[in-house]
Motif scaffolding. Structure first.
Motif, PDB file in Angstrom:
ATOM      1  N   MET A 275       9.702  17.094  95.150  1.00  0.00           N
ATOM      2  CA  MET A 275       8.448  17.169  94.227  1.00  0.00           C
ATOM      3  C   MET A 275       7.718  15.759  94.584  1.00  0.00           C
ATOM      4  SD  MET A 275       8.259  17.363  90.230  1.00  0.00           S
ATOM      5  CE  MET A 275       9.324  18.926  90.041  1.00  0.00           C
TER       6      MET A 275
ATOM      7  N   GLN B 288       5.426  12.743  93.262  1.00  0.00           N
ATOM      8  CA  GLN B 288       5.028  11.838  92.074  1.00  0.00           C
ATOM      9  C   GLN B 288       3.707  11.380  92.051  1.00  0.00           C
ATOM     10  OE1 GLN B 288       7.586  12.269  89.691  1.00  0.00           O
ATOM     11  NE2 GLN B 288       8.325  13.666  90.974  1.00  0.00           N
TER      12      GLN B 288
ATOM     13  N   THR C 140       6.004  10.890  98.102  1.00  0.00           N
ATOM     14  CA  THR C 140       6.976  11.800  97.959  1.00  0.00           C
ATOM     15  C   THR C 140       8.040  11.103  98.690  1.00  0.00           C
ATOM     16  OG1 THR C 140       6.424  12.220 100.458  1.00  0.00           O
ATOM     17  CG2 THR C 140       5.438  13.878  98.533  1.00  0.00           C
ATOM     18  N   ALA C 141       9.176  11.538  98.321  1.00  0.00           N
ATOM     19  CA  ALA C 141      10.417  10.910  98.717  1.00  0.00           C
ATOM     20  C   ALA C 141      10.596  10.772 100.396  1.00  0.00           C
ATOM     21  CB  ALA C 141      11.865  11.684  98.406  1.00  0.00           C
TER      22      ALA C 141
ATOM     23  N   GLU D 144      12.082  10.962  88.302  1.00  0.00           N
ATOM     24  CA  GLU D 144      12.271  12.027  89.337  1.00  0.00           C
ATOM     25  C   GLU D 144      12.127  11.540  90.727  1.00  0.00           C
ATOM     26  OE1 GLU D 144      13.500  14.754  88.187  1.00  0.00           O
ATOM     27  OE2 GLU D 144      13.390  13.952  86.181  1.00  0.00           O
ATOM     28  N   LEU D 145      11.216  10.723  90.757  1.00  0.00           N
ATOM     29  CA  LEU D 145      11.273  10.351  92.307  1.00  0.00           C
ATOM     30  C   LEU D 145      12.282   9.744  92.910  1.00  0.00           C
ATOM     31  CD1 LEU D 145       9.671  10.048  95.232  1.00  0.00           C
ATOM     32  CD2 LEU D 145       8.465   8.033  94.079  1.00  0.00           C
TER      33      LEU D 145
ATOM     34  N   ARG E 138      15.414   9.709  91.449  1.00  0.00           N
ATOM     35  CA  ARG E 138      16.270  10.725  91.555  1.00  0.00           C
ATOM     36  C   ARG E 138      16.389  11.410  92.948  1.00  0.00           C
ATOM     37  NH1 ARG E 138      19.424  12.287  87.054  1.00  0.00           N
ATOM     38  NH2 ARG E 138      18.793  11.770  84.905  1.00  0.00           N
ATOM     39  N   GLU E 139      15.118  11.698  93.490  1.00  0.00           N
ATOM     40  CA  GLU E 139      15.141  12.226  94.825  1.00  0.00           C
ATOM     41  C   GLU E 139      15.640  11.333  95.730  1.00  0.00           C
ATOM     42  OE1 GLU E 139      11.323  14.154  95.375  1.00  0.00           O
ATOM     43  OE2 GLU E 139      11.423  15.241  93.655  1.00  0.00           O
TER      44      GLU E 139
ATOM     45  N   TRP F 144      17.479   8.816  95.408  1.00  0.00           N
ATOM     46  CA  TRP F 144      19.029   8.563  95.417  1.00  0.00           C
ATOM     47  C   TRP F 144      19.773   9.762  95.814  1.00  0.00           C
ATOM     48  CZ3 TRP F 144      22.430   5.095  93.720  1.00  0.00           C
ATOM     49  CH2 TRP F 144      23.827   5.321  93.333  1.00  0.00           C
ATOM     50  N   ALA F 145      19.418  10.756  95.842  1.00  0.00           N
ATOM     51  CA  ALA F 145      19.869  12.365  96.503  1.00  0.00           C
ATOM     52  C   ALA F 145      19.972  12.316  97.844  1.00  0.00           C
ATOM     53  CB  ALA F 145      19.340  13.518  96.059  1.00  0.00           C
ATOM     54  N   THR F 146      18.912  11.395  98.502  1.00  0.00           N
ATOM     55  CA  THR F 146      19.144  11.397  99.845  1.00  0.00           C
ATOM     56  C   THR F 146      20.603  10.684 100.770  1.00  0.00           C
ATOM     57  OG1 THR F 146      18.242   9.212 100.205  1.00  0.00           O
ATOM     58  CG2 THR F 146      16.424  11.011  99.976  1.00  0.00           C
TER      59      THR F 146
END
Length: 230
Positions: A1, A3, A13-14, A59-60, A62-63, A65-67
């Motif tokens: 998503m 931001q 974006t991420a 939220e960005l 978190r994205e 981190w998730a990478t």
């Protein structure tokens, strides 16, 4: 998503952040970082500048981190809002964060500043994973300095005396830090802290640059106490 930044109204974006970090990759920085167990090649000053520009975008972050990418996770840790996590989320994140710099920043920039620090300190302190236990000891050192009421400091010295010598490197470092802080902050326990450090000799031969204080607890304690007396 994507931001939206509050200041410009533009979106980030991420994927764009990852591309920016990739463009900043420096082989020399990577070689230096890898000596410390960190698998990224981005200058930390430039990495901090990215996080400062993006500001707090949960939220960005978190994205990122998730990478699983180390540089992206470091940016995320500078963007996170510490109060936005549950204790369970932070526990999961710590167990994913075995890269030293990511682990350090998670504990210092997120966990310590959030509402779950004491709960997690108690949960992590005796964890069988030495990296997790080291985080518990780091939080304990924070309490030794800032909020020691209720801590069993002699009991902590008992544990350090029995376990620090044979502890894995990261846990040993964290326990040694706690030993030094007990000695620095508590005159009535200083002699015992010094005796434990001298007998165990943990980090006695650690290479220390000129004009820097050795992490060897007896030297560190005496240096900090002498500074306090000035």
């Amino acid at each position: 998503m994507a931001q939206t930044t509050e200041t410009t109204g533009t979106t980030t974006t991420a994927a764009q952040v990852l591309a920016e970090l990739a463009a900043l990759e420096d082989p020399k920085a990577r070689a230096i970082n890898e000596k410390h167990g960190d698998d990224h090649g981005v200058n930390l000053g430039k990495l901090r500048a990215i996080a400062k520009r993006l500001k707090s975008q949960q939220e960005l972050a978190r994205e990122l981190w998730a990478t699983g990418d180390t540089a992206a996770r470091l940016v995320a840790l500078l963007m996170f809002r510490p109060k936005s996590f549950t204790a369970e989320e932070l526990d999961t994140m710590l167990r994913q964060a075995h890269i030293p710099k990511v682990n350090d920043w998670l504990v210092n920039y997120v966990v310590k500043k959030g509402p779950h620090a004491e709960e997690l300190r108690n949960a992590w302190f005796t964890d069988p994973d030495p990296v997790v236990a080291a985080a518990g000891w780091a939080l304990t050192s924070e309490r030794i300095v800032k909020a020691p009421a209720g801590l069993d400091l002699p009991g902590l010295l008992d544990i350090i005396e029995a376990q620090m010598k044979s502890a894995p490197d990261r846990l040993q470092w964290a326990m040694n830090f706690a030993l030094a802080q007990i000695g620095i902050e508590n005159p009535e326990l200083r002699a015992r802290a010094l005796e434990i450090g001298e007998r165990l000799e943990v980090l006695k031969d650690y290479p220390t640059p000129p004009n820097c204080t050795s992490p060897y607890a007896p030297l560190w304690i005496n240096e900090m106490v002498s500074r306090q007396a000035k």
